[in-house]
Design an enzyme around this catalytic site. Structure first.
Site, PDB file in Angstrom:
ATOM      1  N   LYS A  11       0.779  -1.118   0.001  1.00 15.60           N
ATOM      2  CA  LYS A  11      -0.071  -0.052   0.070  1.00 15.60           C
ATOM      3  C   LYS A  11       0.718   1.266  -0.082  1.00 15.60           C
ATOM      4  O   LYS A  11       1.915   1.456  -0.675  1.00 15.60           O
ATOM      5  CB  LYS A  11      -0.997   0.015   1.221  1.00 15.60           C
ATOM      6  CG  LYS A  11      -1.752  -1.432   1.250  1.00 15.60           C
ATOM      7  CD  LYS A  11      -3.027  -1.464   2.323  1.00 15.60           C
ATOM      8  CE  LYS A  11      -3.672  -2.807   1.951  1.00 15.60           C
ATOM      9  NZ  LYS A  11      -4.874  -2.856   2.733  1.00 15.60           N
ATOM     10  N   GLU A  98      -9.419  -0.639  -1.965  1.00 12.91           N
ATOM     11  CA  GLU A  98      -9.191   0.455  -1.812  1.00 12.91           C
ATOM     12  C   GLU A  98      -9.286   1.514  -2.874  1.00 12.91           C
ATOM     13  O   GLU A  98      -9.643   2.702  -2.796  1.00 12.91           O
ATOM     14  CB  GLU A  98      -7.617   0.636  -0.953  1.00 12.91           C
ATOM     15  CG  GLU A  98      -7.972   0.403   0.569  1.00 12.91           C
ATOM     16  CD  GLU A  98      -6.844  -0.382   1.125  1.00 12.91           C
ATOM     17  OE1 GLU A  98      -5.423  -0.292   0.578  1.00 12.91           O
ATOM     18  OE2 GLU A  98      -6.935  -1.189   2.126  1.00 12.91           O
ATOM     19  N   GLU A 168     -10.884 -10.670  -1.683  1.00 12.82           N
ATOM     20  CA  GLU A 168     -10.542 -10.027  -0.464  1.00 12.82           C
ATOM     21  C   GLU A 168     -11.724  -9.482  -0.159  1.00 12.82           C
ATOM     22  O   GLU A 168     -12.286  -8.477  -0.498  1.00 12.82           O
ATOM     23  CB  GLU A 168      -9.614  -8.933  -0.973  1.00 12.82           C
ATOM     24  CG  GLU A 168      -8.072  -9.297  -1.263  1.00 12.82           C
ATOM     25  CD  GLU A 168      -7.074  -8.307  -0.878  1.00 12.82           C
ATOM     26  OE1 GLU A 168      -5.985  -8.577  -0.349  1.00 12.82           O
ATOM     27  OE2 GLU A 168      -7.403  -6.939  -1.379  1.00 12.82           O
ATOM     28  N   GLY A 174      -7.634  -4.804   6.924  1.00  9.12           N
ATOM     29  CA  GLY A 174      -6.869  -4.202   7.799  1.00  9.12           C
ATOM     30  C   GLY A 174      -7.792  -4.212   9.238  1.00  9.12           C
ATOM     31  O   GLY A 174      -7.705  -3.374   9.870  1.00  9.12           O
TER      32      GLY A 174
HETATM   33  P1  PGA Z   1      -4.508  -6.651   5.134  1.00  8.69           P
HETATM   34  O1  PGA Z   1      -4.582  -5.993   3.754  1.00  8.69           O
HETATM   35  O2  PGA Z   1      -3.667  -7.733   5.293  1.00  8.69           O
HETATM   36  O3  PGA Z   1      -3.801  -5.406   5.919  1.00  8.69           O
HETATM   37  O4  PGA Z   1      -5.838  -6.764   5.808  1.00  8.69           O
HETATM   38  C1  PGA Z   1      -4.908  -6.789   2.716  1.00  8.69           C
HETATM   39  C2  PGA Z   1      -5.002  -6.273   1.559  1.00  8.69           C
HETATM   40  O5  PGA Z   1      -5.598  -5.014   1.383  1.00  8.69           O
HETATM   41  O6  PGA Z   1      -4.640  -6.668   0.205  1.00  8.69           O
END
Ligand code: PGA
Length: 250
Positions: A11, A98, A168, A174
């Site tokens: 990210k 996102e 996902e 997150g």
């Molecule tokens: P996370 O994110 O492992 O922090 O939950 C996964 C992602 O957004 O690809």
């Protein structure tokens, strides 16, 4: 057996110097560990540092997005697939939730990016997943079918050879909430079914489907042991060398 793929999604974290420090600490931790394919997807600005640090290892590098115009042009702030290939990237993440949530990504733009990136020869990690309201309303499967059908639209099985899908669930990203292996396995079979409709049975059997959403060292083994789960897309827990190494060694 499909070979598993463990991908880090950094990210918007790490400067180039921090990326180099990560690699220096991470590489010795996974030395000799080549059971699965490992891909690191840093911010664009860190790609050169990561590729440089990963030289001589089998770690691959991916970007977190790509523009759908394949030719160079007046598109301030954008990066096309040839630029990523030229920088040494082998993969790109497309359609992350996102991007859908904050940057206007739609099923249609996911499709355009996926098609152009595959055509250029990049491996594409196309992300799909339901939000909490959709899960609670019982429409998860419809959402996944729609996202996949639209992402795959107009792409032939031959062109899609390097396609990977990441499931996902947005409520798990997150948040520390992980889909149970059963929830993930069920979503994966819906995605595989949709891939079969678009690309045929043989393709669907080969397709890698990753799970992403709060994958951590302590749940990686339970998730990765599921035959339907072909790997992980890891956000938060990929930022520290020791936790990502533990996940790689699930
Ligand atoms: P996370 O994110 O492992 O922090 O939950 C996964 C992602 O957004 O690809």
């Amino acid at each position: 057996m499909r070979k598993k793929l463990i991908a880090a999604n950094w990210k918007m974290y790490k400067t180039p110097a921090e990326a180099r420090e990560f690699m220096q600490a991470f590489l010795p931790l996974i030395d000799g560990h080549d059971r699965d394919e490992i891909v690191i997807c840093p911010p664009y600005i860190d790609i050169a540092s990561v590729i440089d640090s990963a030289r001589g290892t089998n770690i691959k590098v991916g970007a977190q997005n790509v523009f759908w115009e394949k030719d160079s042009g007046a598109f301030t702030g954008e990066v096309n697939p040839s630029m990523l290939l030229g920088a040494g990237c082998e993969y790109v993440i497309v359609g992350h939730s996102e991007r859908r949530q904050y940057f206007g990504e739609t099923d249609d733009t996911v499709n355009r990016r996926t098609e152009v990136a595959l055509e250029a020869g990049l491996g594409v990690i196309a992300c799909v997943g339901e939000v909490l309201e959709e899960r609670e309303a019982g429409i998860t499967e419809d959402v996944l079918r729609r996202q996949c059908a639209r992402a795959f639209r107009g792409i032939s099985a031959r062109k899609a050879a390097k396609l990977v899908v990441a499931y996902e669930p947005v409520w798990a990203i997150g948040t520390g909430k992980t889909a149970t292996p059963e929830i993930a396995a069920n979503a994966h079979s819906v995605i595989r079914g949709e891939a079969e409709k678009s690309f045929g049975r043989e393709f669907a059997q080969q397709l890698k489907i990753l799970y992403g959403g709060s994958v951590k060292p302590d749940n990686a083994n339970a998730l990765m042991s599921q035959p339907e789960i072909d790997g992980a897309l890891v956000g938060g827990a990929s930022l520290k060398p020791d936790s990502f190494a533990q996940i790689v060694k699930w």
